[in-house]
Scaffold this active site. Structure first.
Site, short mmCIF file in Angstrom:
data_model
loop_
_atom_site.label_atom_id
_atom_site.label_comp_id
_atom_site.label_asym_id
_atom_site.label_seq_id
_atom_site.Cartn_x
_atom_site.Cartn_y
_atom_site.Cartn_z
N CYS A 2 -8.86 10.35 3.87
CA CYS A 2 -10.09 9.99 3.15
C CYS A 2 -11.26 10.62 3.91
CB CYS A 2 -10.27 8.48 3.16
SG CYS A 2 -8.87 7.59 2.54
N ARG A 27 -11.10 15.84 0.97
CA ARG A 27 -10.24 14.95 1.76
C ARG A 27 -9.69 13.82 0.91
NH1 ARG A 27 -10.51 15.43 7.06
NH2 ARG A 27 -9.85 13.28 7.36
N TRP A 75 -8.51 8.61 -0.54
CA TRP A 75 -7.21 9.15 -0.93
C TRP A 75 -6.25 8.00 -0.68
CZ3 TRP A 75 -5.42 13.35 -3.41
CH2 TRP A 75 -4.06 13.56 -3.41
N ASN A 101 -10.61 5.64 7.36
CA ASN A 101 -9.64 6.70 7.04
C ASN A 101 -8.48 6.52 7.99
OD1 ASN A 101 -8.27 9.05 6.31
ND2 ASN A 101 -9.31 10.21 7.92
N GLY A 102 -7.26 6.36 7.44
CA GLY A 102 -6.09 6.21 8.31
C GLY A 102 -5.14 5.19 7.72
N GLU A 482 12.49 28.80 -1.67
CA GLU A 482 11.08 28.46 -1.44
C GLU A 482 10.33 29.64 -0.83
OE1 GLU A 482 9.22 26.29 -2.52
OE2 GLU A 482 7.45 26.40 -1.24
N LYS A 486 7.05 31.30 -2.54
CA LYS A 486 5.76 31.44 -1.82
C LYS A 486 5.29 32.88 -1.85
CE LYS A 486 4.31 27.81 -1.25
NZ LYS A 486 5.13 27.27 -2.22
N GLU A 489 4.25 33.94 -5.49
CA GLU A 489 3.13 33.26 -6.15
C GLU A 489 1.79 33.55 -5.49
OE1 GLU A 489 2.91 28.97 -6.19
OE2 GLU A 489 4.12 28.82 -4.40
N HIS A 505 28.12 39.22 -5.57
CA HIS A 505 28.39 39.07 -7.01
C HIS A 505 27.33 39.73 -7.85
CE1 HIS A 505 31.66 36.30 -6.11
NE2 HIS A 505 30.87 35.75 -5.21
N LYS A 601 -2.68 23.95 -10.09
CA LYS A 601 -2.16 23.07 -9.03
C LYS A 601 -1.18 22.07 -9.61
CE LYS A 601 -1.51 21.46 -5.03
NZ LYS A 601 -0.60 22.22 -4.15
#
Ligand code: AGP
Length: 606
Positions: A2, A27, A75, A101-102, A482, A486, A489, A505, A601
């Site tokens: 946050c 944040r 958040w 925040n935490g 992955e 990455k 993209e 193959h 996103k």
């Protein structure tokens, strides 16, 4: 994650707090609020949703003369992102207001203690517990500073807090433990905030605070104390030369790079409150739920790769048969579900249309769904029967990095949890993994700089490639997928992830000096198989980068050696290597790393 801010000075506080929160929105942005003293009363104005909701709410309030206050952009980690959970939170007397925040690990225990002493709560947050604990502490400790110090001494976990008291208008207290907090030193005004952008428009003079320090500011003075002993601490004032944009990225060039380097913190946050030294895994979210007889993991993109990785642990540790499904395919199949089956829907955003559709489809069949999400209160989180949050904090870069790290962490915990419940894991294996997990954040923190340097060098050497083949086996097959995702993209270089055993193959026909291979050749039981695949690639003059461990025999163009941990934790060092290679390639090619072309996103449509 946050954003918090505190101000005391000569300007109208509320507009300044809002402007500061705006620059902290990266944040967290699911609710926001401010607290200020006006006409001898503590005013707390909060709103669900984006900061603009709070702004319009404040437009109808008569806010004019407050010259100090605190603010928060949230958040959610505890409690849904609704107004009654938004910060600031007041104590029962209404004299204290706090933003935080935490994650306070022992807030339930403290909440019970305070309830027994007659305190009441209007939210599900750990923050409201802390502000009432300070009020409780004030009964036996002389000053608010003493009570603040006493309360912080009772808290386990991470916090950056700012506190205002009706009895001390114009004074703001703050403290930090494992969450960021900086002090801004102005002329006739002072600031505390989670991050420098919050006050950079007013002052470039900052005092960086350390864990275990607390602060008192008013318009004309600031002081830093040891939070435990309350002894004054001498601090130097630094002068910042960053602009706001780079300050929001913490000095990193892109959010993606910042988020890759946040991964040690993400692992620690995902583990907080869920593992402790002993052989115990705590997932209260799954209380009363039997381990599934069969698990269907449903996801898209990077989350699908995380699911494919987690499958190995569910099978070997918890002996649970697993199928991993691409959501856009799963939702249109006539899936056969048996009694005892369950679905695990993995989604960072919690809003991916295909994954949500798959969840709804199986729920109609009465199949229990567990959500593995990063965004608290998202659609998939709300519609799942149970949800485990990955605690990665907001992921700004479109290319997912730290979210996948948090998903792998959560999947590791989940497989351990079910393995322990079913008694299918040997005790020493559990202890070994838990010990590895507890040191993993530091191990990764230490390894990242060298991994980044090698990634930068190789990115320049291979940036002219038109296409790349990524190969892996076992746990490293999902990572190969992955790594390829990455690269394509964000650098727009075509890349294919393939099971290394599949190369003969068909794909081997592609191998030539212009078609390099990135191989996952780490020290697991399948290394000899990957080694022989790479002999076949070299025999056809293919160039090979092999991500590997010290001492493994390889005849390749580049052996990229990374530190070796225990399996499966080696994946947590291999993943950032793949991410950083893609990042440095894309940056070198001048691509828009954080906002790649054509990408969103969260894919909330089919
Ligand atoms: C990740 O780099 C991609 N941007 C994308 O594949 C993403 O992982 C996918 O859209 C799934 O998103 P979710 O985790 O929010 O459901």
């Amino acid at each position: 994650m946050c954003g918090i801010i505190g101000y005391s000075g000569h300007r109208p506080a509320v507009p300044l707090l809002l402007k500061g929160l705006k620059s902290l929105e990266y944040r967290g942005y699911d609710s926001a609020g401010v607290a200020y003293i006006q006409n001898k009363a503590m005013e707390v104005i909060r709103a669900e949703g984006k900061l603009s909701q709070l702004e319009s709410k404040l437009d109808s309030c008569n806010v004019s003369i407050a010259l100090s206050g605190i603010g928060h952009t949230r958040w959610a980690t505890h409690g849904l992102p609704v107004e009654h959970n938004a910060h600031p939170h007041k104590d029962n007397s209404g004299h204290l207001a706090m933003v935080h925040n935490g994650i306070i690990e022992n807030f339930q225990e403290l909440r019970e203690e305070l309830l027994a002493k007659g305190h009441t709560f209007s939210s599900e947050t750990d923050t409201e517990v802390l502000v009432n604990l300070i009020a409780e502490g004030r009964k036996d400790n002389g000053t608010l500073l003493d009570a603040f110090s006493w309360a912080l001494g009772r808290v386990e976990g991470s916090f950056a807090v700012a506190l205002t008291d009706l009895n001390e208008p114009g004074v703001i207290y703050a403290a930090r433990q494992s969450s960021p907090l900086v002090l801004g030193v102005g002329v006739g005004e002072n600031f505390v905030a989670s991050d420098i952008p919050a006050f950079l428009a007013y002052t470039r003079d900052v005092v960086f605070l350390e864990d275990g320090e607390m602060v008192r500011i008013d318009a004309n003075s600031w002081a830093v104390y040891n939070a435990a002993t309350r002894e004054a601490v001498d601090k130097k004032v630094d002068h910042i030369t960053w602009d706001v944009q780079s300050a929001q990225k913490g000095g990193y060039k892109h959010f993606m790079l910042k988020e890759i380097f946040e991964q040690p913190r993400v692992i620690a946050d995902c583990l907080t409150g869920r593992v402790n030294g002993s052989k115990e895994i705590m997932l209260p979210e799954l209380e009363g739920l039997e381990p599934p007889k069969r698990l269907h993991i449903v996801a898209c993109g990077t989350s699908f790769h995380a699911g494919l990785w987690g499958m190995h642990l569910m099978e070997s540790w918890a002996k649970i048969p697993v199928s991993v499904e691409i959501a856009s395919e799963f939702r249109y199949r006539d899936i056969i579900m048996d009694p005892g089956d369950a679905v695990l829907a993995i989604s960072q955003s919690g809003e991916t249309a295909d994954t949500l559709a798959g969840l709804r489809m199986v729920k109609e069949q009465g199949v229990p769904v567990i959500g593995l999400c990063n965004v608290v209160g998202s659609s998939i989180a709300r519609e799942s029967d149970r949800v485990v949050y990955t605690q990665a904090g907001p992921e700004i870069s479109v290319a997912s990095t730290k979210a996948m790290c948090s998903q792998l962490t959560a999947l590791t915990i989940l497989a351990l949890y079910w393995g322990l419940q079913k008694g299918t894991m040997a005790g020493q294996d559990v202890e070994q993994v838990l010990s590895g997990l507890s040191s993993l954040p530091q191990d990764l923190e230490k390894a990242l700089p060298a991994i980044h340097e090698t990634a930068k060098d190789l990115a320049r050497e291979y940036s002219s490639a038109r296409s790349f083949l990524y190969l892996g086996r076992g746990l490293y097959y999902p990572l190969a997928l992955e790594g390829a995702l990455k690269l394509k993209e964000i650098s727009y270089i075509h890349a294919e992830g393939y099971a290394a055993g599949e190369m003969k193959h068909g794909p081997i026909a592609l191998i030539d000096p212009e078609f390099p291979t990135f191989a996952m050749a780490l020290n697991d039981g399948l290394f000899p198989k990957v080694q022989s695949n790479l002999v076949e690639v070299k025999a056809r003059n293919g160039r090979v980068i092999a991500l590997t461990h010290e001492g493994l025999p390889l005849e390749v163009d580049t052996s990229w050696v990374i530190p070796e941990l225990i399996e499966p934790l080696n994946s947590f060092l291999a993943l950032p290597a793949l991410q950083l290679f893609a990042y440095e390639t894309a940056d070198y090619l001048g691509k828009d790393v954080d906002q790649p072309r054509n990408l969103a996103k969260s894919v909330t449509v089919e």
